[in-house]
Write a protein that holds these residues in place. Structure first.
Motif, mmCIF file in Angstrom:
data_model
loop_
_atom_site.group_PDB
_atom_site.id
_atom_site.type_symbol
_atom_site.label_atom_id
_atom_site.label_comp_id
_atom_site.label_asym_id
_atom_site.label_seq_id
_atom_site.Cartn_x
_atom_site.Cartn_y
_atom_site.Cartn_z
ATOM 1 N N ARG A 255 0.832 -1.204 0.000
ATOM 2 C CA ARG A 255 0.000 0.000 0.000
ATOM 3 C C ARG A 255 0.868 1.256 0.000
ATOM 4 N NH1 ARG A 255 -5.100 0.256 3.935
ATOM 5 N NH2 ARG A 255 -5.738 -1.356 2.445
ATOM 6 N N LYS A 256 2.029 1.177 0.616
ATOM 7 C CA LYS A 256 2.946 2.316 0.648
ATOM 8 C C LYS A 256 3.842 2.386 -0.585
ATOM 9 C CE LYS A 256 3.281 2.934 5.646
ATOM 10 N NZ LYS A 256 4.199 3.087 6.786
ATOM 11 N N ALA A 257 3.593 1.481 -1.555
ATOM 12 C CA ALA A 257 4.361 1.430 -2.807
ATOM 13 C C ALA A 257 5.846 1.108 -2.578
ATOM 14 C CB ALA A 257 4.210 2.733 -3.587
ATOM 15 N N GLN A 258 6.122 0.421 -1.471
ATOM 16 C CA GLN A 258 7.492 -0.044 -1.211
ATOM 17 C C GLN A 258 7.562 -1.500 -1.676
ATOM 18 O OE1 GLN A 258 8.540 0.759 2.895
ATOM 19 N NE2 GLN A 258 7.710 2.841 2.816
ATOM 20 N N TYR A 259 7.633 -1.651 -3.008
ATOM 21 C CA TYR A 259 7.408 -2.947 -3.637
ATOM 22 C C TYR A 259 8.490 -3.973 -3.317
ATOM 23 C CZ TYR A 259 4.015 -0.112 -6.154
ATOM 24 O OH TYR A 259 2.980 0.728 -6.466
ATOM 25 N N ASP A 260 9.731 -3.548 -3.225
ATOM 26 C CA ASP A 260 10.807 -4.503 -2.946
ATOM 27 C C ASP A 260 10.606 -5.145 -1.574
ATOM 28 O OD1 ASP A 260 11.945 -3.966 -5.366
ATOM 29 O OD2 ASP A 260 13.419 -2.532 -4.577
ATOM 30 N N SER A 261 10.307 -4.308 -0.582
ATOM 31 C CA SER A 261 10.076 -4.832 0.771
ATOM 32 C C SER A 261 8.841 -5.725 0.799
ATOM 33 C CB SER A 261 9.899 -3.680 1.757
ATOM 34 O OG SER A 261 11.077 -2.907 1.846
ATOM 35 N N ALA A 262 7.788 -5.303 0.093
ATOM 36 C CA ALA A 262 6.563 -6.098 0.061
ATOM 37 C C ALA A 262 6.842 -7.477 -0.521
ATOM 38 C CB ALA A 262 5.493 -5.378 -0.757
ATOM 39 N N TYR A 263 7.596 -7.512 -1.636
ATOM 40 C CA TYR A 263 7.883 -8.786 -2.310
ATOM 41 C C TYR A 263 8.678 -9.720 -1.388
ATOM 42 C CZ TYR A 263 8.853 -12.008 -6.134
ATOM 43 O OH TYR A 263 8.914 -13.136 -6.939
ATOM 44 N N VAL A 264 9.639 -9.145 -0.649
ATOM 45 C CA VAL A 264 10.471 -9.963 0.254
ATOM 46 C C VAL A 264 9.585 -10.638 1.308
ATOM 47 C CG1 VAL A 264 12.215 -9.848 2.080
ATOM 48 C CG2 VAL A 264 12.581 -8.649 -0.086
ATOM 49 N N TYR A 265 8.650 -9.900 1.884
ATOM 50 C CA TYR A 265 7.814 -10.474 2.947
ATOM 51 C C TYR A 265 6.803 -11.479 2.398
ATOM 52 C CZ TYR A 265 9.696 -7.649 6.701
ATOM 53 O OH TYR A 265 10.531 -7.116 7.649
ATOM 54 N N ASP A 284 -2.658 -16.867 -0.484
ATOM 55 C CA ASP A 284 -2.613 -15.455 -0.104
ATOM 56 C C ASP A 284 -1.248 -14.845 -0.403
ATOM 57 O OD1 ASP A 284 -5.226 -15.203 0.764
ATOM 58 O OD2 ASP A 284 -4.780 -15.797 2.820
ATOM 59 N N SER A 285 -0.195 -15.612 -0.185
ATOM 60 C CA SER A 285 1.159 -15.119 -0.480
ATOM 61 C C SER A 285 1.356 -14.922 -1.986
ATOM 62 C CB SER A 285 2.208 -16.095 0.060
ATOM 63 O OG SER A 285 2.083 -16.241 1.463
ATOM 64 N N GLN A 286 0.847 -15.857 -2.778
ATOM 65 C CA GLN A 286 0.969 -15.754 -4.243
ATOM 66 C C GLN A 286 0.204 -14.537 -4.769
ATOM 67 O OE1 GLN A 286 -0.477 -19.706 -5.119
ATOM 68 N NE2 GLN A 286 1.581 -20.450 -5.646
ATOM 69 N N LEU A 287 -0.985 -14.286 -4.206
ATOM 70 C CA LEU A 287 -1.763 -13.129 -4.646
ATOM 71 C C LEU A 287 -1.026 -11.831 -4.325
ATOM 72 C CD1 LEU A 287 -5.397 -14.163 -3.579
ATOM 73 C CD2 LEU A 287 -4.345 -14.333 -5.842
ATOM 74 N N GLY A 288 -0.398 -11.775 -3.148
ATOM 75 C CA GLY A 288 0.375 -10.591 -2.795
ATOM 76 C C GLY A 288 1.551 -10.387 -3.732
ATOM 77 N N MET A 289 2.266 -11.464 -4.062
ATOM 78 C CA MET A 289 3.412 -11.361 -4.972
ATOM 79 C C MET A 289 2.955 -10.924 -6.360
ATOM 80 S SD MET A 289 5.467 -14.785 -3.713
ATOM 81 C CE MET A 289 6.794 -14.635 -4.912
ATOM 82 N N ALA A 290 1.791 -11.438 -6.817
ATOM 83 C CA ALA A 290 1.271 -11.061 -8.134
ATOM 84 C C ALA A 290 0.970 -9.568 -8.188
ATOM 85 C CB ALA A 290 0.019 -11.873 -8.446
ATOM 86 N N LYS A 291 0.415 -8.998 -7.114
ATOM 87 C CA LYS A 291 0.137 -7.559 -7.080
ATOM 88 C C LYS A 291 1.428 -6.750 -7.167
ATOM 89 C CE LYS A 291 -4.037 -8.104 -4.230
ATOM 90 N NZ LYS A 291 -4.627 -7.892 -2.901
#
Length: 653
Positions: A255-265, A284-291
């Motif tokens: 949501r904060k557009a910090q995509y690298d950190s989001a992808y790592v988690y 749920d993890s796959q959906l997050g990575m796809a976004k």
């Protein structure tokens, strides 16, 4: 080997690295060591192993549970069987992610819990059913079971159960977008779980708070709780909830557009979910990575990830998860401006939702029908419990009344015994008094009669010297008899409680002088000197007549036990806010044994004086009573052979 030693051995094997229970052998082989236990103890041990291993070795935990169910069914242990059905249902729902299979075990356990009237187990089954229906999207049924569960737990004051209910009610409030209510439930769950140190439950409640704050749009606060949840779940090594915490952190970074950190988690969460074979967490993890991939220009990789997630969702047969994947795919293609693909996924979402709605309607109607009889049976269980509680209360009341009656009877017996003893002693005292009275009165009158005859003879013979001597004897005997009868009458009145205080203000010094003058003749006959030590007038507020009786008795005793040629000292002074009146002589004194018996009505034993004077022994008892009626105290000090001092106190006027 004793049973206790066998339990210790099993415990050590369970928690040591060489434990055969966690080896590669079959459960039947591992459980041979339980053969020495009774069947019921085997069931209890298998139940414990089932629940203990639910997180780290779920498959083995299920096998322990099924083995326990087999024995419990064969032996007819309905209570233990109901608990095992509930345990196995939880394992399938929460750890194997087979929710429908979990519900089937709850359905097996609930009638047994009702049959054995185990209210706690009934509440837990309702709690688990509410959670299960929440997971498959049937919110109305989930809400009904959650409410029933909470009502039972609160009536039983079962803190762990109430905490579970708070979590369920919080989740249901959140899905209805009542975020404030949801947070209140989660925080109440944490506060309650802190009272019994439930670290696992506290950690999971922190995760639910984080999810709720995220939906409210409070991303910073949500991140704080996601981090706290991750830390707490790491401490207890709960990988599933570690993954859920990491997914939440990934959502915040996304949501904060910090995509690298989001992808790592998201990627870290995916790894943990695959380790635990958690399909819903993996999706749920796959959906997050796809976004994340959609936002970083990696459309193909994102599309591939979504297709993999859809495949996994269809395998899970969980319609809410399938809906989530279709919705995410629709948003994914809409962001890429591939509107045809986006529309197709939204259409699939609507069709799946309609299908789910029909299923849920049927399911809800079926549940209502199937549970109606159980609800009626549960109501009868509650009535039986209330009746049992009433019987217990009545029993307790009867026991308490019997105890009170016993105490009353014991106290009454003791009181009667004490009063009987006092009455016996009183009768003995009165017998002794009557004996003394009869003896002393007869003796006195014999002296008077005999001496008066001698006096008449002396007068006829005109022997004036002997007549004067016999006249003095008659006077002395008459005075002693008068005081004797006066004390006796006063004592009798005090025993009947007819004496009352009639206070007046008067000069105490003057009263001392008047009383001293009453004994002038006796003092001259024994050649005893009086000394009165008193200053100016000293006013007191007291009963003049009663104080006169006290002083007369004390002076009479002093004269009686003072040798010829002795001295008696009367004094009055103020001391510590009181008036002190004392009568001191240098007579024969009092032995320590007799000192202990003074002022007591039980002892009526008067010694003859130095000139063989008589007494009743009542005088000092009367003195004590009359002084205490004024709020004062009376005391004595004496040295045998040297004299005595009696003194009493009165409040200052």
């Amino acid at each position: 080997m004793s049973r206790k030693l066998l339990y210790i051995t099993i415990y050590l094997l369970l928690f040591s690295g060489s434990s055969p229970l966690f080896g590669q052998n079959s459960p039947s082989g591992e459980l041979k060591q339980l053969d020495r236990l009774s069947k019921r103890e085997q069931v209890k041990e298998l139940s414990r192993l089932c629940w203990q291993n639910r997180e780290r070795q779920t498959d083995k935990a299920i096998k322990y549970g099924l083995q326990g169910i087999k024995i419990a069914k064969a032996e007819g242990y309905d209570k233990e069987l109901a608990t095992l059905y509930n345990y196995v249902g939880v394992l399938y729902q929460h750890y194997k992610y087979e929710i429908q299979k979990g519900i089937s075990y709850y359905d097996l356990g609930l009638p047994l819990s009702l049959q054995v009237k185990d209210s706690v187990e009934i509440a837990y089954v309702y709690n688990n059913l509410g959670d299960a229906f929440y997971k498959i999207g049937n919110i109305p049924l989930a809400f009904e079971y959650a409410k029933k569960s909470m009502a039972i737990f609160e009536r039983l004051h079962n803190a762990p159960g109430i905490a579970y209910s708070y979590i369920n009610m919080g989740e249901l409030s959140r899905i209805n977008e009542k975020y404030g209510t949801a947070l209140d439930y989660f925080r109440k769950a944490i506060a309650l779980r802190q009272t019994f140190n439930d670290s696992t439950g506290i950690a999971s409640a922190n995760l639910e708070i984080a999810r709720t704050l995220f939906l409210k749009g409070q991303t910073d606060s949500a991140m704080h709780y996601f981090r706290r949840s991750l830390e707490k779940h790491k401490q207890i090594n709960n990988k599933n909830y570690m993954a859920y915490s990491m997914q939440g952190m990934g959502d915040v970074f996304l949501r904060k557009a910090q995509y690298d950190s989001a992808y790592v988690y998201f990627k870290g969460a995916l790894k943990l979910c695959r380790e635990r074979k958690n399909p819903t967490g993996e999706i749920d993890s796959q959906l997050g990575m796809a976004k994340v991939l959609a936002n970083t220009g990696k459309e193909k990789e994102g599309e591939q990830m979504l297709d993999e997630a859809l495949s996994n969702a269809r395998k899970s047969k969980l319609t809410p998860i399938i809906l989530k994947v279709y919705k995410t795919k629709g948003e994914f293609y809409h962001q890429l401006k591939e509107f045809r693909k986006s529309s197709g996924n939204y259409q699939n979402y609507v069709a799946t939702y309609d299908s789910l709605f029909s299923v849920l309607q049927y399911q809800t109607l079926s549940e209502v029908k199937d549970r109606f009889q159980m609800a009626e049976q549960l109501n009868r269980v509650h009535q039986d419990l209330k009746a049992k509680q009433k019987d217990q209360i009545y029993g307790i009341i009867i026991i308490v009344l019997l105890l009170v009656l016993s105490v009353v009877l014991v106290l009454r017996h003791r009181t009667v015994s004490r009063l009987s003893a006092e009455l016996l002693q009183s009768n003995r005292s009165k017998d002794k008094i009557l004996s003394i009275i009869s003896h002393d009165l007869v003796s006195s009158f014999n002296v008077l009669l005999g001496t008066s005859e001698l006096l008449m003879e002396d007068l006829e013979e005109e022997d004036l010297k002997r007549a004067k001597s016999n006249g003095r004897l008659i006077q002395k005997t008459s005075e002693e008899t008068y005081r004797f009868i006066s004390n006796l009458l006063t004592w009798a009145r005090s025993q009947q409680h007819t004496i009352r205080l009639y206070k007046e203000e008067f000069d105490l010094t003057r009263l001392l002088t008047e009383v001293e003058s009453m004994f002038d003749n006796q003092a001259r006959m024994k050649e005893i000197q009086f000394h009165v030590n008193a200053g100016a007038e000293l006013m007191v507020d007291a009963d003049r007549n009663l104080l006169q009786i006290v002083l007369v008795n004390l002076l009479n005793n002093a004269l009686k036990f003072t040798r010829r040629g002795g001295t008696i000292e009367l004094s009055v002074e103020k001391e510590d806010g009181q008036v002190k009146i004392s009568v001191k002589d240098n007579g024969i004194g009092i032995s320590p044994e007799r000192m202990a018996q003074l002022f007591k009505n039980q002892t009526i034993d008067s010694l003859p004086g130095t000139s063989n004077e008589k007494g009743t022994g009542l005088g000092l008892f009367l003195c004590r009573e009359f002084v205490e009626m004024h709020g004062g105290e009376i005391h004595v000090s004496s040295v045998e052979g040297e004299g005595s001092e009696f003194w009493f106190t009165l409040p200052v006027s």
